[in-house]
Write a protein that holds these residues in place. Sequence first.
Motif, PDB file in Angstrom:
ATOM      1  N   ASN A  32       0.186  82.803  15.153  1.00  0.00           N
ATOM      2  CA  ASN A  32      -0.877  82.259  14.302  1.00  0.00           C
ATOM      3  C   ASN A  32      -0.639  82.494  12.812  1.00  0.00           C
ATOM      4  OD1 ASN A  32      -1.279  85.003  14.379  1.00  0.00           O
ATOM      5  ND2 ASN A  32      -3.304  84.929  15.312  1.00  0.00           N
ATOM      6  N   LYS A  33       0.397  83.280  12.476  1.00  0.00           N
ATOM      7  CA  LYS A  33       0.778  83.471  11.076  1.00  0.00           C
ATOM      8  C   LYS A  33       1.937  82.542  10.700  1.00  0.00           C
ATOM      9  CE  LYS A  33      -0.679  88.321  10.988  1.00  0.00           C
ATOM     10  NZ  LYS A  33      -0.220  89.731  10.830  1.00  0.00           N
ATOM     11  N   ASN A  34       2.222  81.604  11.597  1.00  0.00           N
ATOM     12  CA  ASN A  34       3.282  80.618  11.417  1.00  0.00           C
ATOM     13  C   ASN A  34       4.681  81.232  11.387  1.00  0.00           C
ATOM     14  OD1 ASN A  34       3.360  77.777  11.419  1.00  0.00           O
ATOM     15  ND2 ASN A  34       4.067  77.760   9.299  1.00  0.00           N
ATOM     16  N   LYS A  35       4.797  82.434  11.960  1.00  0.00           N
ATOM     17  CA  LYS A  35       6.095  83.096  12.045  1.00  0.00           C
ATOM     18  C   LYS A  35       6.762  82.706  13.362  1.00  0.00           C
ATOM     19  CE  LYS A  35       8.316  87.646  11.923  1.00  0.00           C
ATOM     20  NZ  LYS A  35       8.108  89.117  11.864  1.00  0.00           N
ATOM     21  N   VAL A  36       8.051  82.377  13.297  1.00  0.00           N
ATOM     22  CA  VAL A  36       8.778  81.946  14.497  1.00  0.00           C
ATOM     23  C   VAL A  36       8.966  83.123  15.448  1.00  0.00           C
ATOM     24  CG1 VAL A  36      10.927  80.995  15.388  1.00  0.00           C
ATOM     25  CG2 VAL A  36       9.977  80.103  13.259  1.00  0.00           C
ATOM     26  N   ALA A  37       8.420  83.000  16.656  1.00  0.00           N
ATOM     27  CA  ALA A  37       8.575  84.033  17.681  1.00  0.00           C
ATOM     28  C   ALA A  37       9.761  83.732  18.584  1.00  0.00           C
ATOM     29  CB  ALA A  37       7.287  84.135  18.516  1.00  0.00           C
ATOM     30  N   PHE A  38      10.099  82.440  18.676  1.00  0.00           N
ATOM     31  CA  PHE A  38      11.203  82.034  19.543  1.00  0.00           C
ATOM     32  C   PHE A  38      11.671  80.651  19.119  1.00  0.00           C
ATOM     33  CE2 PHE A  38      12.940  79.840  23.240  1.00  0.00           C
ATOM     34  CZ  PHE A  38      13.836  80.788  23.755  1.00  0.00           C
ATOM     35  N   LYS A  39      12.989  80.447  19.110  1.00  0.00           N
ATOM     36  CA  LYS A  39      13.547  79.132  18.808  1.00  0.00           C
ATOM     37  C   LYS A  39      14.939  79.061  19.415  1.00  0.00           C
ATOM     38  CE  LYS A  39      14.157  75.881  14.972  1.00  0.00           C
ATOM     39  NZ  LYS A  39      14.040  75.702  13.508  1.00  0.00           N
ATOM     40  N   GLU A  40      15.103  78.169  20.399  1.00  0.00           N
ATOM     41  CA  GLU A  40      16.384  78.112  21.100  1.00  0.00           C
ATOM     42  C   GLU A  40      16.592  76.757  21.760  1.00  0.00           C
ATOM     43  OE1 GLU A  40      17.905  80.940  24.288  1.00  0.00           O
ATOM     44  OE2 GLU A  40      17.440  82.339  22.677  1.00  0.00           O
ATOM     45  N   LEU A  41      17.863  76.456  22.012  1.00  0.00           N
ATOM     46  CA  LEU A  41      18.237  75.232  22.736  1.00  0.00           C
ATOM     47  C   LEU A  41      18.372  75.529  24.219  1.00  0.00           C
ATOM     48  CD1 LEU A  41      21.091  74.007  20.392  1.00  0.00           C
ATOM     49  CD2 LEU A  41      18.902  72.873  20.661  1.00  0.00           C
ATOM     50  N   GLY A  42      18.083  74.533  25.044  1.00  0.00           N
ATOM     51  CA  GLY A  42      18.285  74.744  26.467  1.00  0.00           C
ATOM     52  C   GLY A  42      17.600  73.702  27.333  1.00  0.00           C
ATOM     53  N   GLU A  43      17.299  74.116  28.563  1.00  0.00           N
ATOM     54  CA  GLU A  43      16.663  73.225  29.536  1.00  0.00           C
ATOM     55  C   GLU A  43      15.249  73.682  29.822  1.00  0.00           C
ATOM     56  OE1 GLU A  43      18.931  72.859  33.097  1.00  0.00           O
ATOM     57  OE2 GLU A  43      20.837  72.686  32.044  1.00  0.00           O
ATOM     58  N   MET A  44      14.376  72.735  30.103  1.00  0.00           N
ATOM     59  CA  MET A  44      12.999  73.065  30.449  1.00  0.00           C
ATOM     60  C   MET A  44      12.436  72.020  31.404  1.00  0.00           C
ATOM     61  SD  MET A  44      11.006  72.075  26.906  1.00  0.00           S
ATOM     62  CE  MET A  44       9.397  72.118  27.714  1.00  0.00           C
ATOM     63  N   LEU A  45      11.284  72.341  31.942  1.00  0.00           N
ATOM     64  CA  LEU A  45      10.680  71.500  32.977  1.00  0.00           C
ATOM     65  C   LEU A  45       9.169  71.448  32.779  1.00  0.00           C
ATOM     66  CD1 LEU A  45      10.871  70.138  35.905  1.00  0.00           C
ATOM     67  CD2 LEU A  45      10.419  72.445  36.773  1.00  0.00           C
TER      68      LEU A  45
END
Length: 407
Positions: A221-234
């Motif tokens: 909620n402070k607009n800080k990136v907690a996670f950012k990654e490439l990959g697969e999802m469903l």
Amino acid sequence: MSKVVVVGGGPAGMMAAISAAKYNKVLLIEKNEKIGKKLFITGKGRCNVTNAKDIGEFINHIPTNPYFLYSSLYSFTNEDTMNFFESKGTKLKVERGDRVFPVSDKSSDIIKTLENELKNSNVEIMLNSNVEKLVLDNNRITEIILANGKKIYGDHFIICGGGASYPHTGSDGVILEEIKKTGHSIISLKPSLVPIELSDDFIKDLQGLSLKNVELSIKNNKNKVAFKELGEMLFTHFGISGPLVLSASSNIKEHEKYKISINFKPALTLEELDKRVQKDFKENLNRDFKNSLDGLFPKKLIPIMVQLSGIDENKKVNAITKEERKKFVDLIHDFNLTYKGLRPVSEAIVTAGGIDTKEIDPSTMKSKIVENLSFAGEIIDVDAYTGGYNVQIAFSTGYLAGMKVSE
């Protein structure tokens, strides 16, 4: 010769028993009707036994207390794990993301190898035996009492009771209450490597859609990136899952709000994507907007992208304005989802939380509070991303705990 009692027949417990048996008499106690029950379902039944990355890179894939694991990971590395199984006839293979599986794709082969080694090491195995109480006297465990009233005596005890994920496998977190009575601090259990629930209405229409090579971003909620990654999802009936999402969940704190975004074309900059969209539009100038997107998205996603773009689905592509196109390009690069929460801990692949690492000697896995007590595996407050890292942590901490019993 000392008697070592290992509680828990998962990967950590089995490896602890094997390594302790080199110099001690060992009893392995398991509450289920067979050992390795949770290991059996890892990697969708194929058993992602470790990861082939350089052991020095493992730290980058362990969000919780990574440096506590330094000694154990280097005492029994991923290469040691692979050599252990292959030397006993279980051939392994390395797949995408450096994930390591048995060539047979059968987790039962991994468990069978461990069972054979337990047998060859003369480890006594007691199944269907649930530990109900740890008896402490003068800062030492003198015995453990099973649910059936039977008393088990030993010189040293290694607890490998797991977390609280997949409770039907015996990993239910109950033994942590007994450990707490010995004076240990327990970090509250929460799900890790768990699917994420969303509250967007369109989710039900995307159920079953699998995406590859996308970028998932999560901001607090402070607009800080907690996670950012490439990959697969469903996409699922309740939200999102898959390898990318499971790893992302490890970085989510309970009771906090998050913004989730998908970049469907992360290999392209906004400018490059705009050119790509213009190219597709030129090839479909006289078609309706809704029928011009087959080259950009899977069919299931197209109606949602059309709906969220704000462009009339029946509008001819040659009539779409530059502003509308720019807004559409932004949507492709920043597809927002509404975070609702994590799925229950019972659905998690791994549990975060457990015994406070400050109360465990990382070089031996021995308790700093109780003289003859050690810990290994998921019961400790450590967890890693998906990809074989958690199983390796179990093997490494189990091996170290077993080897250091006599010191």
